[in-house]
Design an enzyme around this catalytic site. Structure first.
Site, mmCIF file in Angstrom:
data_model
loop_
_atom_site.group_PDB
_atom_site.id
_atom_site.type_symbol
_atom_site.label_atom_id
_atom_site.label_comp_id
_atom_site.label_asym_id
_atom_site.label_seq_id
_atom_site.Cartn_x
_atom_site.Cartn_y
_atom_site.Cartn_z
ATOM 1 N N LYS B 77 17.022 -14.980 -22.352
ATOM 2 C CA LYS B 77 17.880 -15.764 -21.455
ATOM 3 C C LYS B 77 17.696 -17.254 -21.744
ATOM 4 O O LYS B 77 16.566 -17.710 -21.953
ATOM 5 C CB LYS B 77 17.493 -15.456 -20.011
ATOM 6 C CG LYS B 77 18.389 -16.095 -18.962
ATOM 7 C CD LYS B 77 17.917 -15.694 -17.564
ATOM 8 C CE LYS B 77 18.862 -16.178 -16.498
ATOM 9 N NZ LYS B 77 18.464 -15.745 -15.143
ATOM 10 N N SER B 152 22.302 -13.753 -12.508
ATOM 11 C CA SER B 152 22.624 -14.797 -13.441
ATOM 12 C C SER B 152 22.330 -14.426 -14.903
ATOM 13 O O SER B 152 22.883 -15.051 -15.810
ATOM 14 C CB SER B 152 21.821 -16.061 -13.109
ATOM 15 O OG SER B 152 20.447 -15.846 -13.302
ATOM 16 N N SER B 176 18.888 -11.819 -10.169
ATOM 17 C CA SER B 176 19.447 -12.201 -11.473
ATOM 18 C C SER B 176 19.098 -11.292 -12.640
ATOM 19 O O SER B 176 19.709 -11.404 -13.704
ATOM 20 C CB SER B 176 19.039 -13.630 -11.821
ATOM 21 O OG SER B 176 19.733 -14.538 -11.012
#
Lengths: 94, 475
Positions: B77, B152, B176
């Site tokens: 990420k 997210s 997330s």
């Protein structure tokens, strides 16, 4: 509804420049969100007076106060937008 | 020929061991796929790094002594730092920021011989549940490209689901990891607060942030978690914890089902409610556990209705403080016109996106003089109640089963104009972060071709129980 002046005041505290359109949108959004927070008025008081500010699972142990050499300092300074001689440059304050 | 990108970690490891293919073959197969993809799962491809690591891994593999993650390609990420590579957190303010060091989790993966393919898309500064708050465009859901991948950790979720990475690391402040895992039909684990070091993760809300694995199956998730967990002197909140695998059987296991989580159908306040088809999938999973011998108990989390308001006060408060560092002086974008105050105002005004600004403003407001008691202090009290609810529940049950999201992946653009409606999607995931608990999203079924995840919540540091049961539920 939260006023335009209030949004401008908070934005200044937060060091955020907002356009007129953004201020208007934030007025609407913040008002809806703050209204939703009113729900918490219904929540009971906790039995214990102490407020837990940290996660219970935190180890909480402090490290030893020993100096360790770090090899990342130059890399961090390198990543800043304006630098000179190993220092980060900042505009004059006074 | 076999599509190498379809393999799980375990299968790829076997293939490397048997010399069916090399890590370079595997890495090239993924890179090729990523380059052809239109999902927007990656913000940057770290091709040179990946190939270099793959070559190193192949050398190691030749010696016969190599760990299970050695030579296996993954996505990270873009809120987690990889030395020498861009780390944008999907924000314009960090568009050209190059990470000066490796996050501890990345360091651990590199030591295990991992190959890093690139940096996964995310909501800006990980603030969002759909992935649409990325300054560089939303990630598309591989199951339906008109829909979000969930956020997210949208890029990692879509990349793993679309075979653009064998596995990924995400981060979870209020869902997330679990939300994109549920939306994309993969397995994602949000570990216990403190189980994994956050050093090198761009901070969102520090009392809740946690890094965790996203993978094709439960076994892979376990392998990654084991590799990244444990105490780190660079993150004072990390604890001395070693994952120990245990064989816990569904038979005789007590599973709690929170009645409040299924009472949302008719809408409590502004909560739109649980989609009946999602409810059916989750209830079917619970039924399956019952048939395998688990004891299902209805439990109560009486303060559940306050969790969302509590979360959306605490998180912006912490975020407003954490993001003060993006000032045009220390990192990234810098607008140099005018005096020092102008640099702050303009750099932040130009570099930060709408949701980030919104949260900074809410946080600043809630922490400002005169409002602190009504918002921040009250939210901290409620957080304590929520923790107590879970503590009481875990006196009676081993694990809690519930939905991850009230609905399957939404359409791109469906809720972008209404931040509160977006926040309400997090209703099932946020409490876990407030209480610091571990939870996993397990694919449990589909609604009209869109995956739906079952959420399995455990008590602190009981990842072993979650993973063991998830693996039995998986088949």
């Amino acid at each position: 509804m939260i006023s335009k002046q209030e949004v401008e005041h908070i934005a200044k505290l937060a060091r955020l420049e907002l356009t007129e359109n953004e201020i208007e949108k934030m007025q609407k959004d913040l008002s809806a969100i703050l209204d939703y927070f009113d729900l918490l008025k219904k929540a009971p008081k906790p039995e214990t007076a102490q407020i837990l500010l940290e996660q219970k699972t935190c180890s909480g142990g402090l490290r030893k106060d020993e100096v360790e050499r770090s090899d990342i300092a130059s890399g961090i300074i390198e990543a800043s937008p304006d630098k000179k001689d190993g220092y980060i440059k900042v505009k004059t304050i006074l | 020929m076999q599509d190498l990108t379809e393999l799980t970690i375990k299968q790829a490891h076997e293939g490397l061991k048997n010399k069916d293919f090399t890590s370079v073959d595997l890495t090239k197969a993924y890179l090729e796929k990523i380059k052809k993809s239109d999902l927007n799962a990656y913000l940057s491809i770290t091709e040179d790094l990946a190939l270099e690591e793959a070559r190193k891994a192949d050398e190691k593999i030749k010696t016969g002594e190599f760990s299970i993650l050695c030579g296996i390609p993954c996505a990270i990420k873009d809120a987690i730092m990889v030395e020498g590579q861009k780390c944008t957190a999907a924000s314009k303010i960090l568009e050209n920021y190059v990470a000066p060091y490796d996050a501890t989790v990345v360091k651990k993966l590199k030591e295990a011989g991992a190959v890093i393919l690139g940096k996964g898309n995310t909501d800006e500064f990980t603030m969002g549940g759909s992935g649409e708050n990325s300054a560089f465009g939303a990630t598309k859901n591989p199951h339906d490209k008109t829909r979000v991948a969930g956020g997210s950790s949208s890029g990692p979720g879509a990349a793993v689901a679309a075979n653009e990475a064998c596995y990924a690391l995400g981060s979870d402040t209020g869902g997330s990891i679990r939300m994109p895992s549920s939306n994309c039909g993969i397995v994602g684990l949000k570990p216990t607060y403190g189980a994994v070091s956050r050093y090198g993760l761009i901070a969102h809300a520090s009392s809740l942030d946690q890094i965790g694995p996203m993978a094709k199956n439960v076994e892979d998730c376990k392998i990654i978690f084991e590799a990244i967990c444990g105490k780190d002197s660079k993150d004072a909140t990390s604890v001395d914890y070693k994952f120990e695998e245990s064989d816990i059987n569904l038979k005789g296991l007590k599973i709690g089902v929170p009645k409040e989580y299924f009472a949302l159908r008719h809408g409590s306040g502004q909560v739109k409610g649980l989609d009946p088809e999602v409810e059916k999938i989750v209830k079917d999973a619970i039924k399956k556990a019952k048939e395998a011998g688990a004891e299902i108990k209805e439990i109560s989390l009486p303060n559940a209705e306050f969790a969302l308001a509590c979360y959306y006060i605490i998180v912006p408060c912490e975020a407003s403080a954490n993001l003060a560092r993006f000032d045009g002086i220390r990192y990234g974008l810098s607008e140099q016109d005018g005096n020092l105050l102008d640099v702050y105002l303009k750099s932040r005004g130009k570099g930060l996106g709408p949701e980030v600004k919104r949260r900074i403003l809410i946080g600043t407001y809630a922490l400002s003089s005169g409002y602190y008691d009504a918002y921040y202090k009250k939210a901290q009290e409620v957080r304590q109640l929520i923790k107590q609810d879970f503590a009481k529940a875990f006196e009676k049950v081993d694990l809690i089963f519930c939905p991850v999201s009230p609905v399957p992946a939404i359409k791109i653009g469906e809720k972008t104009d209404d931040p509160l409606a977006n926040y309400l999607m997090d209703i099932y995931t946020i409490s876990v972060n407030l209480a610091g608990l571990p939870a996993l999203s397990l694919p449990a079924g589909k609604v009209g071709g869109l995956p739906v995840g079952l959420q399995i919540i455990g008590n602190h540091f009981q990842e072993n129980k979650i993973l063991s049961i998830a693996s039995q539920m998986e088949s």
